[in-house]
Structures are given as structure tokens and as C-alpha cells.
Scaffold this motif. Structure first.
Motif, short mmCIF file in Angstrom:
data_model
loop_
_atom_site.label_atom_id
_atom_site.label_comp_id
_atom_site.label_asym_id
_atom_site.label_seq_id
_atom_site.Cartn_x
_atom_site.Cartn_y
_atom_site.Cartn_z
N ARG A 151 0.86 -1.20 0.00
CA ARG A 151 0.00 0.00 0.00
C ARG A 151 0.89 1.23 0.00
O ARG A 151 2.06 1.16 0.36
N CYS A 152 0.29 2.38 -0.36
CA CYS A 152 1.05 3.64 -0.40
C CYS A 152 1.19 4.22 1.00
O CYS A 152 0.19 4.34 1.71
N TYR A 153 2.41 4.59 1.39
CA TYR A 153 2.61 5.33 2.65
C TYR A 153 3.57 6.48 2.38
O TYR A 153 4.67 6.28 1.84
N HIS A 168 4.06 7.23 8.80
CA HIS A 168 3.02 7.34 9.82
C HIS A 168 1.83 6.52 9.34
O HIS A 168 1.22 6.88 8.33
N THR A 170 -1.87 4.90 9.91
CA THR A 170 -3.13 4.88 10.65
C THR A 170 -3.70 3.47 10.63
O THR A 170 -3.76 2.84 9.56
N ALA A 176 -6.01 -4.74 5.63
CA ALA A 176 -5.01 -5.81 5.55
C ALA A 176 -3.62 -5.31 5.94
O ALA A 176 -2.95 -5.87 6.83
N THR A 177 -3.16 -4.25 5.32
CA THR A 177 -1.76 -3.86 5.48
C THR A 177 -1.53 -2.98 6.71
O THR A 177 -0.54 -3.16 7.43
N SER A 178 -2.46 -2.06 6.96
CA SER A 178 -2.24 -1.19 8.14
C SER A 178 -2.30 -2.03 9.41
O SER A 178 -1.53 -1.79 10.36
N GLN A 335 -6.77 1.34 -1.82
CA GLN A 335 -6.21 0.73 -3.03
C GLN A 335 -6.82 -0.62 -3.37
O GLN A 335 -6.26 -1.38 -4.15
C1 LIG Z 1 -0.78 8.50 -2.21
C2 LIG Z 1 -1.22 7.83 -0.92
C3 LIG Z 1 -0.49 8.03 0.24
C4 LIG Z 1 -0.89 7.42 1.42
N1 LIG Z 1 -0.19 7.66 2.56
C5 LIG Z 1 -0.59 7.11 3.73
C6 LIG Z 1 0.13 7.37 4.96
O1 LIG Z 1 1.14 8.08 4.98
N2 LIG Z 1 -0.34 6.80 6.09
C7 LIG Z 1 -1.46 6.02 6.11
O2 LIG Z 1 -1.84 5.53 7.18
N3 LIG Z 1 -2.16 5.74 4.97
C8 LIG Z 1 -1.73 6.26 3.79
N4 LIG Z 1 -2.43 5.98 2.63
C9 LIG Z 1 -3.53 4.99 2.70
C10 LIG Z 1 -2.91 3.57 2.61
O3 LIG Z 1 -2.25 3.42 1.36
C11 LIG Z 1 -3.94 2.43 2.72
O4 LIG Z 1 -4.99 2.67 1.82
C12 LIG Z 1 -4.47 2.29 4.14
O5 LIG Z 1 -3.40 2.02 5.03
C13 LIG Z 1 -5.50 1.13 4.20
O6 LIG Z 1 -4.88 -0.05 3.72
P1 LIG Z 1 -5.25 -1.46 4.38
O7 LIG Z 1 -4.58 -2.50 3.56
O8 LIG Z 1 -4.97 -1.45 5.83
O9 LIG Z 1 -6.82 -1.50 4.22
P2 LIG Z 1 -7.64 -2.25 3.05
O10 LIG Z 1 -7.48 -3.72 3.25
O11 LIG Z 1 -7.27 -1.66 1.74
O12 LIG Z 1 -9.11 -1.77 3.39
C14 LIG Z 1 -9.93 -2.45 4.32
C15 LIG Z 1 -11.28 -1.77 4.43
O13 LIG Z 1 -11.14 -0.48 4.99
C16 LIG Z 1 -11.61 0.54 4.12
N5 LIG Z 1 -10.63 1.63 4.23
C17 LIG Z 1 -9.43 1.71 3.60
N6 LIG Z 1 -8.80 2.85 3.95
C18 LIG Z 1 -9.61 3.49 4.80
C19 LIG Z 1 -9.51 4.70 5.52
N7 LIG Z 1 -8.43 5.49 5.39
N8 LIG Z 1 -10.54 5.05 6.34
C20 LIG Z 1 -11.61 4.26 6.46
N9 LIG Z 1 -11.78 3.09 5.80
C21 LIG Z 1 -10.79 2.71 5.00
C22 LIG Z 1 -11.62 -0.09 2.74
O14 LIG Z 1 -12.60 0.52 1.90
C23 LIG Z 1 -11.96 -1.52 3.08
O15 LIG Z 1 -13.34 -1.68 3.26
C24 LIG Z 1 -2.05 6.58 1.44
C25 LIG Z 1 -2.76 6.36 0.27
C26 LIG Z 1 -2.36 6.99 -0.90
C27 LIG Z 1 -3.14 6.74 -2.17
#
Ligand SMILES: Cc1cc2nc3c(=O)[nH]c(=O)nc-3n(C[C@H](O)[C@H](O)[C@H](O)COP(=O)(O)OP(=O)(O)OC[C@H]3O[C@@H](n4cnc5c(N)ncnc54)[C@H](O)[C@@H]3O)c2cc1C
Ligand code: FES
Length: 348
Positions: A151-153, A168, A170, A176-178, A335
Motif C-alpha cells: 500500500r502507499c505510505y 506514519h 493509521t 489488511a496492510t495497516s 487501493q
Molecule cells: C498517495 C497515498 C499516500 C498514502 N499515505 C498514507 C500514509 O502516509 N499513512 C497512512 O496511514 N495511509 C496512507 N495511505 C492509505 C494507505 O495506502 C492504505 O490505503 C491504508 O493504510 C489502508 O490499507 P489497508 O490494507 O490497511 O486497508 P484495506 O485492506 O485496503 O481496506 C480495508 C477496508 O477499509 C476501508 N478503508 C481503507 N482505507 C480506509 C480509511 N483510510 N478510512 C476508512 N476506511 C478505509 C476499505 O474501503 C476496506 O473496506 C495513502 C494512500 C495513498 C493513495
């Protein structure tokens, strides 16, 4: 291998098997605006003048059916399927300016610092050459074998000589990834990152007062940009407005106090949406902004956080006269990929 030709400059970029148009451009050093890399935000939209490509799975809100008919495509997901793809790209003097991204670069986790109940800072030091990046850019971090897709961070610091970078992250419930980063990544682990990516970098030649707005871990790229600007002796006013629900969600207070003490032109303001305190603003940024600035027409504006936050702050900045060309945004789009039938993906 396909060839991507940039119109009108006529420059050519080779696109390897399996590469998207965006990644081929990046490898050649071209800064095509991009944000989610997942067909969700529309940032990487360009007009394809000739050639065919597989558009991949993208959201209708990022690329409408009318835009598809008019030849537009989202380059973060588009893969050429003809020998040559001609895309509209800037002007005749379009120049490469980004560092080509590297894939699977090894880092060691040197520290983990809980910043708020939901945000952890991860410090990573490279085993080999430091990653070269522009402040404001991001990396891809994850581990497929652990069920954590990359994922993007955003990188939260300006480049340092030892190459250490801070992320950082959240916690997203069910994410999955956070969740993997919060619960499983430990100090001492060796991890792989790819990057840098993104174009949330502004134009270093533009000298105007700066307004940065961030919420949650949207602070990360803003910190990197402000860190770099203050270190290079930026003299014009830089205001950082941070939005949080309550005081315990405000972080980096120490660094903010240090920057304010050291740089007269830097000001940090926080606004709390669910708590009232005499020493903080109260309310959402669109509501407090007009009380802080009468006119933003001369400002560069940087906004990072959730897509909803970015949209609301962008509208508020526009209402105060901000110049479209000087508004820079980084929306933290999710993503996860929507499913689309193959027939709808083929374009060109
Ligand atoms: C350019 C860019 C930069 C980013 N930089 C950061 C960063 O510096 N720090 C950071 O923490 N994240 C950042 N993000 C977001 C990060 O890339 C992931 O999307 C985020 O961590 C969620 O990924 P996951 O695999 O944990 O959740 P997923 O498995 O992708 O999502 C699980 C579920 O949660 C929902 N969900 C996903 N994101 C959120 C959200 N933010 N709020 C509420 N529900 C959500 C989805 O729709 C899905 O239903 C950035 C994204 C982009 C595009
Ligand atoms: S749609 Fe391509 S970067 Fe977001």
C-alpha cells in the motif's frame, strides 16, 4: 516491449512487459501526476491519441464512460497492447525530473513510536543506497506472503544522509496492510519497500506564502515538505493547519514547537472538531479557514488526508481565491481493486 510516444515533444519511452504506462514513464524519470495507483482518483488521466491499451480495473468516478469514448485513460492501470501508444503529454520541452523508482529495496525497522491511539510511526533505515526521493512522495510497503498487499505510505521526513525514512500509519479497522504494520511489524525486522512514487511535491521554483492543511496521518507528507522548505531557508510565511477530533489525536507537538521557536515564518495551528479548548481552534477546517485567511490568491496550498478531507479543504481554499495551479493535494485513496469484466477494460 512497447513504445510510448509523448505528444507533442515526440520523446519516446520503452514500456516493459507487464509495466503500466505510469511505471514506464516513472522509470524514465517523467513526473506524470498520480495518487492512488489503483484507478480510483483520476489523477493520472491523459488523452491517448493512438494505439491500444488494456485499461485494467478502474472506478467509473475516476474515468467516466464519456471520457473513455473521448480517448482518455488512467495511466496507473493502463498497459499498452499495441507496439506504440501515443499520449498527450505537456509541452515540447517536457523534461524528466523524478528519480526513477526502485523495487524491493531492503530496509531494517529501527523503531516504532505510537503517536496517537491509531497512528504508529515506523522508522526504516536502508541496508544499501538510500532511496532518492522528493519530499512529499510515498513508498509502497507491505508483504504479500503475510497477507499484506503493498500500500502507499507517505514519507514523513525530508531526505537524510543516512537514508532513514519515517512512515506514519493509521490503523484501519479490518485493513489488511495497516493492521499488519500495527500488529506484526517489529523493530529489527527486515522489510522491502518500493518507490519513490507520487507528485505531491510542488514546484521548488515557486516562492509564495504557503498554507498546509492535514488531518490524521495526512500530516506525513506535509511534514516532509515543511521540513525540506525550512531547512533550505524558506523565508515566506508557512502555516500548518492540522485537524483532529480531539487533543490526543494531535501529534508531533514537540517538533511543531521546535519549528515555531526556530523559524519565525512558521506557524502551527490545530483545530479540534469534537473537543473545545481555549488554546485550540474549534471546528472543521472549511469552517475555521475564513477566520484565519481573508484571501488565498497569493498562497501555495498543500492538502493531505482522506479524500473527503482533501475535497472539503480544496473547496474552502478555492472559495478564498486560491489559484488552481497552486493547489496541491494528496488524497489517501483506498487501493482495493473493484472487479470489472475484461471487455470493459480494453480501450484505445
Ligand atoms: C498517495 C497515498 C499516500 C498514502 N499515505 C498514507 C500514509 O502516509 N499513512 C497512512 O496511514 N495511509 C496512507 N495511505 C492509505 C494507505 O495506502 C492504505 O490505503 C491504508 O493504510 C489502508 O490499507 P489497508 O490494507 O490497511 O486497508 P484495506 O485492506 O485496503 O481496506 C480495508 C477496508 O477499509 C476501508 N478503508 C481503507 N482505507 C480506509 C480509511 N483510510 N478510512 C476508512 N476506511 C478505509 C476499505 O474501503 C476496506 O473496506 C495513502 C494512500 C495513498 C493513495
Ligand atoms: S487513478 Fe491513476 S493514480 Fe489514481
Amino acid at each position: 516491449m512497447s513504445r510510448i510516444r509523448l505528444h507533442p515533444s515526440g520523446r519516446e519511452v520503452q514500456c516493459g512487459e507487464g509495466d503500466t504506462v505510469l511505471s514506464a514513464l516513472e522509470k524514465a524519470g517523467y513526473a506524470l501526476p498520480n495518487n492512488c495507483r489503483a484507478g480510483a482518483c483520476g489523477e493520472c488521466k491523459v488523452k491517448v491519441i493512438s494505439g491500444r491499451f488494456d485499461q485494467g480495473m478502474v472506478l467509473d468516478m475516476a474515468l467516466s464512460r464519456d471520457e473513455r469514448k473521448d480517448g482518455y485513460g488512467l495511466m496507473c492501470m493502463a498497459k499498452p497492447i499495441s507496439e506504440e501508444l501515443v499520449i498527450e503529454w505537456g509541452t515540447a520541452d517536457a523534461k524528466p525530473k523524478l528519480f526513477p523508482p526502485r523495487e524491493d529495496v531492503w530496509f531494517v525497522v529501527t523503531d516504532r513510536i505510537p503517536r496517537t491511539p491509531r497512528i504508529v510511526e515506523i522508522l526504516l533505515r536502508p541496508l544499501g543506497q538510500p532511496l532518492r526521493y522528493w519530499p512529499g512522495q510515498y513508498v509502497l510497503f507491505g508483504d504479500e506472503r503475510e497477507g499484506a498487499p503493498p500500500r502507499c505510505y507517505s514519507i514523513a521526513n525530508a531526505p537524510r544522509p543516512d537514508g532513514e525514512i519515517a512512515l506514519h500509519v493509521t490503523r484501519v479497522d479490518g485493513g489488511a496492510t495497516s493492521t499488519w504494520i500495527h500488529d506484526r511489524v517489529k523493530v529489527g525486522d527486515m522489510v522491502r519497500l518500493s518507490g519513490p512514487y507520487g507528485t505531491f511535491i510542488g514546484d521548488p521554483s515557486v516562492e509564495t506564502p504557503v498554507l498546509c492543511m492535514a488531518a490524521g496521518s495526512g500530516l506525513a507528507p506535509i511534514l516532509a515538505l515543511a521540513d525540506a522548505a525550512l531547512r533550505r531557508g524558506y523565508r515566506l510565511p508557512v502555516t500548518l493547519l492540522f485537524s483532529a477530533r480531539c487533543e490526543e489525536d494531535v501529534y508531533e507537538r514537540g517538533l511543531m514547537a521546535y519549528w515555531q521557536a526556530k523559524h519565525r515564518n512558521f506557524e502551527f495551528r490545530r483545530t479540534l472538531t469534537r473537543e473545545a479548548r481555549p488554546d485550540a481552534l474549534h471546528g472543521r477546517i472549511p469552517d475555521v479557514l475564513p477566520g484565519l485567511f481573508a484571501d488565498l490568491s497569493q498562497h501555495s496550498v498543500f492538502i493531505a488526508g482522506s479524500p473527503e478531507f482533501v475535497d472539503a479543504c480544496t473547496a474552502a481554499a478555492r472559495a478564498l481565491g486560491a489559484d488552481e495551479a497552486l493547489i496541491h493535494t494528496e488524497g489517501y485513496f483506498t487501493q482495493q481493486q473493484p472487479e470489472y469484466p475484461v471487455a470493459e477494460r480494453l480501450a484505445g
